[in-house]
Write an enzyme that holds these catalytic residues in place. Structure first.
Site, PDB file in Angstrom:
ATOM      1  N   GLY A 192     -26.527  33.345  54.637  1.00 15.67           N
ATOM      2  CA  GLY A 192     -25.593  33.721  53.583  1.00 15.67           C
ATOM      3  C   GLY A 192     -25.707  35.169  53.162  1.00 15.67           C
ATOM      4  O   GLY A 192     -24.697  35.843  52.918  1.00 15.67           O
ATOM      5  N   THR A 225     -24.530  23.791  56.125  1.00 14.01           N
ATOM      6  CA  THR A 225     -23.394  23.919  55.207  1.00 14.01           C
ATOM      7  C   THR A 225     -22.239  23.251  55.917  1.00 14.01           C
ATOM      8  O   THR A 225     -22.308  23.007  57.113  1.00 14.01           O
ATOM      9  CB  THR A 225     -23.074  25.423  55.013  1.00 14.01           C
ATOM     10  OG1 THR A 225     -24.140  26.050  54.323  1.00 14.01           O
ATOM     11  CG2 THR A 225     -21.785  25.677  54.257  1.00 14.01           C
ATOM     12  N   ASP A 256     -23.561  32.779  50.476  1.00  9.61           N
ATOM     13  CA  ASP A 256     -22.165  33.163  50.702  1.00  9.61           C
ATOM     14  C   ASP A 256     -21.176  32.044  50.410  1.00  9.61           C
ATOM     15  O   ASP A 256     -20.007  32.306  50.128  1.00  9.61           O
ATOM     16  CB  ASP A 256     -21.993  33.593  52.163  1.00  9.61           C
ATOM     17  CG  ASP A 256     -22.395  32.480  53.141  1.00  9.61           C
ATOM     18  OD1 ASP A 256     -23.315  31.692  52.798  1.00  9.61           O
ATOM     19  OD2 ASP A 256     -21.815  32.404  54.233  1.00  9.61           O
TER      20      ASP A 256
HETATM   21  N1  ASP Z   1     -24.621  29.889  54.195  1.00 10.20           N
HETATM   22  C1  ASP Z   1     -25.470  29.010  53.462  1.00 10.20           C
HETATM   23  C2  ASP Z   1     -26.195  29.791  52.418  1.00 10.20           C
HETATM   24  O1  ASP Z   1     -26.599  30.903  52.686  1.00 10.20           O
HETATM   25  C3  ASP Z   1     -26.464  28.287  54.281  1.00 10.20           C
HETATM   26  C4  ASP Z   1     -25.966  27.808  55.608  1.00 10.20           C
HETATM   27  O2  ASP Z   1     -24.808  27.860  55.904  1.00 10.20           O
HETATM   28  O3  ASP Z   1     -26.759  27.352  56.417  1.00 10.20           O
HETATM   29  O4  ASP Z   1     -26.425  29.262  51.355  1.00 10.20           O
END
Ligand code: ASP
Length: 392
Positions: A285, A231, A262
């Site tokens: 997340g 992300t 998240d």
């Molecule tokens: N936080 C992101 C999600 O859960 C994924 C990530 O940051 O690697 O969609």
């Protein structure tokens, strides 16, 4: 691809349960820092220069942060964000993003968006051009088209083939059937210790059948076995003390269609309060939503905690949710990016890095006149492991 990552008993985990801060990381600012300043996830590093000169020249703080995150969104080789992101379990790329503009105290968010590459800009369009804060799915896509965003295919050949490999590896019906000359009988009597090696061998063969070139096979197999996360978050602060933040992602690879992590959740993936500061997250997340990570951190700053402590306290809430059980927590990865209104900042993480990322530590990218990467301060020594563990 090495098999050592399977050794989940990481010797370096022998840290006292009471000592939740891993010492020895690089120093990060705790008193006020230099302004203007941009703090982002490490994959924003290449895009900091342009955003920094825009910000120094009087550009808006959210526009500066959006310039950074658009870099990975437009890059087909960043498989965690925008174009080329890993798809869901049906092979469809679904993107999530949110943005908060401190000076006007406004926010926008989008979730589960298909066919639109720059969802960070789309979240900003929701903020600017609607009376809502969050749009999801088909409605968000239609809104994007109405706002002039082009519809495009976000699934690159590389991500498509990795998805095909994931399907073939997990399904009885994808991949060669018993009438195919490519079919191989499973060896039911195989010893448990050999199963892992044979699974890698099977995946290698499937990858070859799918047409994944030899140089990309190890990476594809790793992404199938350990669905990658990834992300980008970015916060920007100008000389006037204005502050904004945004986060954008393709989310967890091979997720169930409709799953939101998240990243698009105001207060979890990103939170900015013009009076206090800004925080954002990358990583697991589901865990971050449960502790409302970014909001918790900003509230910790409000109560006077320095940025590093504010972030570590949020991470300890995740540890608490598992009663400190590292057998489970080894599969949780979390990085927080924190920028206080006076320019003090910190990057903190649950673990020092991923086991599946070689020796690379978790890092944050910073530009305050000098562009650099800095190691995060971690709660635990050692590395996290991607979920779910395979073979089951
Ligand atoms: N936080 C992101 C999600 O859960 C994924 C990530 O940051 O690697 O969609």
């Amino acid at each position: 691809m090495t098999l050592s990552r399977r050794n989940f008993v990481v010797s370096s985990l022998a840290v006292s349960a009471r000592s939740l801060l891993h010492p020895g990381m690089s120093p990060q600012a705790v008193a006020g820092g230099k302004l203007p300043i941009i703090v982002s996830a490490a994959n924003g590093y290449n895009y900091l220069d342009e955003a920094y000169s825009f910000l120094s020249g009087g550009g808006d703080t959210l526009d500066a942060a959006l310039k950074v995150v658009q870099g990975p969104e437009n890059d087909p080789n960043d498989q965690s964000v925008g174009l080329g992101g890993h798809p869901n379990e049906e092979g469809v790329v679904e993107l999530d993003a949110c943005s908060m503009h401190g000076p006007t105290r406004t926010a926008g968010a989008v979730g589960g968006v298909r066919n639109i590459k720059n969802v960070s800009l789309l979240s900003n369009a929701v903020r600017l051009h609607t009376g809502h804060v969050m749009l999801v799915g088909e409605g968000a896509e239609r809104f994007a088209v109405a706002q002039g965003f082009p519809r495009e295919n976000l699934l690159t050949d590389k991500s498509r083939k990795e998805w095909l490999l994931w399907k073939a590896a997990h399904s009885a019906w994808w991949g060669p059937g018993i009438s195919s000359p490519e079919w191989r009988a499973p060896n039911a009597r195989q010893a448990h210790a050999d199963r892992w090696e044979s699974e890698i061998g099977r995946l290698n063969q499937l990858a070859a059948d799918i047409g994944i070139v030899p140089g990309l096979r190890a990476e594809a197999i790793r992404n199938v076995i350990f669905p990658p996360t990834g992300t980008i978050h970015c916060s920007a602060l100008n000389r006037k003390g204005e502050i904004s933040g945004c986060t954008t992602t393709s989310g967890l690879a091979w997720k169930i269609p409709g799953r939101l992590g998240d990243s698009p959740i105001i207060g979890a993936g990103c939170y900015t309060d013009q009076d206090i500061g800004s925080a954002g997250a990358t990583g697991s997340g589901e865990e971050n939503i449960k502790v409302a990570g970014a909001h918790t951190i900003v509230e910790n700053l409000r109560r006077g905690m320095p940025p590093r402590e504010a972030g570590l306290e949020a991470l300890r809430r995740i540890v608490r949710n598992y009663n400190g059980d590292r057998d489970r927590l080894q599969f949780v990865d979390m990085v927080y990016y924190i920028l206080r209104k006076d320019g003090a900042y910190a990057g903190v993480s649950l673990w020092e890095g991923y086991a599946d990322n070689g020796d690379k530590p978790h890092q944050i990218a910073v530009h305050d006149g000098e562009k650099r990467l800095e190691k995060t301060v971690s709660v635990f020594a050692g590395r996290s492991h991607e979920w779910p563990p395979m073979p089951r």
